[in-house]
Each structure stands twice: as structure tokens, then as C-alpha cells.
Write a protein that holds these residues in place. Structure first.
Motif, PDB file in Angstrom:
ATOM      1  N   ALA A 259       0.776  -1.227   0.109  1.00 55.85           N
ATOM      2  CA  ALA A 259      -0.025   0.052  -0.127  1.00 55.85           C
ATOM      3  C   ALA A 259       0.873   1.069   0.125  1.00 55.85           C
ATOM      4  O   ALA A 259       0.448   2.198  -0.698  1.00 55.85           O
ATOM      5  N   ALA A 260       1.879   1.303   0.811  1.00 58.90           N
ATOM      6  CA  ALA A 260       2.822   2.515   0.952  1.00 58.90           C
ATOM      7  C   ALA A 260       3.414   2.770  -0.271  1.00 58.90           C
ATOM      8  O   ALA A 260       3.799   3.796  -0.932  1.00 58.90           O
ATOM      9  N   GLU A 285      -4.328  -7.462  -5.938  1.00 60.10           N
ATOM     10  CA  GLU A 285      -5.585  -7.408  -4.894  1.00 60.10           C
ATOM     11  C   GLU A 285      -5.675  -6.400  -3.960  1.00 60.10           C
ATOM     12  O   GLU A 285      -6.640  -5.670  -3.725  1.00 60.10           O
ATOM     13  N   VAL A 286      -4.417  -6.071  -3.726  1.00 57.58           N
ATOM     14  CA  VAL A 286      -4.278  -4.863  -2.408  1.00 57.58           C
ATOM     15  C   VAL A 286      -4.829  -3.475  -3.147  1.00 57.58           C
ATOM     16  O   VAL A 286      -5.467  -2.967  -2.615  1.00 57.58           O
ATOM     17  N   LEU A 290      -7.820  -1.339  -1.939  1.00 56.69           N
ATOM     18  CA  LEU A 290      -7.597   0.355  -1.761  1.00 56.69           C
ATOM     19  C   LEU A 290      -8.425   0.951  -2.582  1.00 56.69           C
ATOM     20  O   LEU A 290      -8.923   1.971  -2.000  1.00 56.69           O
ATOM     21  N   ASP A 291      -8.428   0.730  -3.956  1.00 47.50           N
ATOM     22  CA  ASP A 291      -9.594   1.694  -4.684  1.00 47.50           C
ATOM     23  C   ASP A 291     -10.861   1.538  -4.442  1.00 47.50           C
ATOM     24  O   ASP A 291     -11.640   2.480  -4.250  1.00 47.50           O
ATOM     25  N   LEU A 293     -12.360   0.826  -1.438  1.00 42.61           N
ATOM     26  CA  LEU A 293     -12.496   1.495  -0.350  1.00 42.61           C
ATOM     27  C   LEU A 293     -12.162   3.146  -0.388  1.00 42.61           C
ATOM     28  O   LEU A 293     -12.407   3.753   0.731  1.00 42.61           O
ATOM     29  N   ALA A 294     -11.640   3.420  -1.318  1.00 43.36           N
ATOM     30  CA  ALA A 294     -11.106   4.728  -1.538  1.00 43.36           C
ATOM     31  C   ALA A 294     -10.129   5.261  -0.523  1.00 43.36           C
ATOM     32  O   ALA A 294     -10.141   6.167   0.190  1.00 43.36           O
ATOM     33  N   LEU A 295      -9.284   4.249  -0.161  1.00 41.06           N
ATOM     34  CA  LEU A 295      -8.348   4.459   1.322  1.00 41.06           C
ATOM     35  C   LEU A 295      -7.061   5.280   0.473  1.00 41.06           C
ATOM     36  O   LEU A 295      -6.470   4.807  -0.315  1.00 41.06           O
ATOM     37  N   THR A 296      -7.130   6.371   0.967  1.00 42.56           N
ATOM     38  CA  THR A 296      -5.526   7.304   1.010  1.00 42.56           C
ATOM     39  C   THR A 296      -4.998   7.750   1.722  1.00 42.56           C
ATOM     40  O   THR A 296      -3.844   8.226   1.945  1.00 42.56           O
ATOM     41  N   SER A 297      -5.683   7.777   2.962  1.00 42.95           N
ATOM     42  CA  SER A 297      -4.926   8.322   4.338  1.00 42.95           C
ATOM     43  C   SER A 297      -5.718   7.851   5.618  1.00 42.95           C
ATOM     44  O   SER A 297      -6.833   7.085   5.600  1.00 42.95           O
TER      45      SER A 297
END
Length: 297
Positions: A259-260, A285-286, A290-291, A293-297
Motif C-alpha cells: 500500500a505504501a 489484490e491490494v 484500496l481503490d 475502499l477509496a483508502l488514501t489516508s
């Protein structure tokens, strides 16, 4: 310091050493997000793979980049004398606290585990968090052993593995441990997919892998639980189940490594050998999770 969200970042490392600029930026990002403490050089930070000199340098960088946010430095090592040296280095760097798991090669008896904490806390001038991590260390703490260790000077918290799935059983688990430790010692949960249950059951802190890369997401869950909104905290955790499934399949360290790098927070490679990042299929998959879940922060 031993309450709320304690975020554990990667220590981006290659065979050339620690990427100090990326590491400082990761820590500063956590401080800016408003985490309650930063767990530098934890399991997610790869402490066991670094030299004493690298760990001392990383501790100094973390404290400086944290800009006043309390930094808890891991001091685990196989020999007691090495733990004591690392504790000295952490305190010189300005750590607010230290984290100690009983690392092993030979299996340790209960008296040897107690003796480790007895020897180390005797020399400390900052609080210590006991790290109960049986999957990695193969040390299985009983509640009675926790109770004995918690009576030692400078013990401030216990980081426990995940709590039971059933909410009532989780409460009973926390209550049983709390009955054996002083009121001054907090209980924090790890095993990120059980964090909401642990906080809702009465844990004081979440020692978080997720929080080290996605602090705002982890803070939202933590603050909901702290405010007594158990249902909201549980819903937030349930919404992250696709990520928790990756944690369980590949391990939080490797998922956060991928992710990082995907977010441009670190380069590649960012794990010390023999550790390796996820292969192409797992990385996709990761990224997909992330996309989604819209995970950015």
C-alpha cells in the motif's frame, strides 16, 4: 500516550539501509493526522531485522519528525543486555515510552520472561508497554504473568492479541485481565480486524498496523469507539473487511508495504531481506481493495 490510536509505520528499508527521508515523511504524516502516539520500530517497522545503529538512528528520526507527538520505540532483542542497550538508545533519542516483546530462540520459561521485564524496567526512566504477541514470539502470557509484570516499576500498558469475536466474551476477556493489573496500566488491542471489538469491550488503546499508513481511517474508528458509539465503530470495521481479509491472508506488514509503495509513500523494495514484498497478483489484490475502499489516508 497509551490510550487512543497508536499508529505503527513501516521503516522503509533496502539492503542499502533505511530510506530516512521516506521514513521521516511517514512519521510526520501520522503526526499531522493527529494520532495519539506513534509506535516506531514495531513489528510493522521491522525492528528485528535492523542493527543497533540503524535502530538508534530511526528512533532519533522518528522523535524529530513526530514534532511533539509521543513516540513509543520498540526495544525487543534476544539478549537482556541488548534490550537494555536499545532502551538506553531510545531514551537518548527522546522516546516517550518503549515497547518490549520477549523475543526468543530457545523457549523461555515464565520466570525467564518475568526476569526480562524485571531487569529492563529497573533501568528505565520512561514507561514501558508489554507486547504480548504469541504468533511471532511463541511466548504465551497467562493473565497471572501479566499481573506480576504489571506490578513492576514503569510498566504503563499491555498490548494484547485480538479479542474473542463474541462481544460479551470480549468484555469478559478484558475484565479478567484488568482485575489483575493496577489501574495505572492500560490495555491496548492489536490484530487490527479485532480492534473495534477490543475498543468496544473496554480496551484503552488500539496499537494499529493500519494506522501507520492510513491514520485518518484508523482515527475515525478509534474516535467512534472512544465516544461510546460502539455500533459506528463496528460498522467502520466491517466496512474494512476486504482489507482485513488481506491482512489475514498475507500479513499486515506485507499489505502495508504494498500500500505504501502504491501511494508513493515509499520506494521499492521497502522491506529488509529475507522479507519480500507481495507478488504481482497479490499486489493487484491490494490495489483493488484500496481503490474500492477509496483508502488514501
Amino acid at each position: 500516550m497509551f490510550r487512543g490510536l497508536s499508529a505503527f509505520p513501516l521503516t522503509p528499508t533496502s539492503e542499502q539501509g533505511i530510506d530516512e527521508a521516506a521514513y521521516a515523511a511517514l512519521v510526520a504524516r501520522l503526526a499531522a493526522a493527529g494520532v495519539d502516539s506513534i509506535g516506531a520500530l514495531g513489528s510493522t517497522g521491522g525492528y528485528a531485522y535492523l542493527t543497533r545503529e540503524q535502530r538508534a538512528r530511526a528512533a532519533k528520526i522518528a522523535v524529530e519528525a513526530a514534532d511533539g507527538v509521543p513516540v513509543i520505540i520498540s526495544i525487543g532483542a534476544l539478549r537482556t543486555s541488548h534490550v537494555q542497550e536499545l532502551a538506553e538508545d531510545a531514551q537518548k533519542a527522546g522516546a516517550s515510552g518503549v515497547l518490549l516483546a520477549p523475543m526468543t530462540y530457545q523457549p523461555l520459561t515464565e520466570e525467564e520472561v518475568f526476569g526480562l521485564y524485571e531487569d529492563v524496567t529497573r533501568e528505565l526512566s520512561v514507561p514501558l508497554c508489554v507486547y504480548d504477541n504469541p504468533r511471532t514470539t511463541h511466548v504465551h502470557f497467562t493473565d497471572e504473568l501479566h499481573g506480576r509484570i504489571a506490578q513492576l516499576p514503569n510498566v504503563g500498558s499491555i498490548k494484547i492479541p485480538g479479542v474473542p469475536d463474541d462481544p460479551r466474551e470480549a468484555e469478559l476477556r478484558i475484565d479478567a485481565l484488568r482485575a489483575l493489573i493496577p489501574d495505572t496500566v492500560t490495555i491496548g488491542v492489536s490484530g487490527d480486524w479485532t480492534a473495534a471489538r477490543g475498543l468496544n469491550a473496554g480496551c484503552d488503546a488500539w496499537y494499529s498496523v493500519l494506522g501507520g499508513t492510513f491514520p485518518r481511517t484508523a482515527l475515525a474508528l478509534t474516535r467512534a469507539a472512544q465516544a461510546g458509539h460502539a455500533g459506528s465503530a463496528a460498522d467502520l470495521s466491517e466496512g474494512l473487511e476486504s482489507l482485513w481479509a488481506l491482512f489475514r491472508r498475507y500479513g499486515g506488514l506485507r499489505v502495508m508495504s504494498a500500500a505504501a509503495s502504491h501511494l508513493g509513500l515509499t520506494g521499492e523494495p521497502n522491506l529488509p531481506r529475507p522479507l519480500r514484498g507481495l507478488d504481482g497478483t497479490a499486489r493487484r489484490e491490494v490495489v483493488a481493495v484500496l481503490d474500492a475502499l477509496a483508502l488514501t489516508s
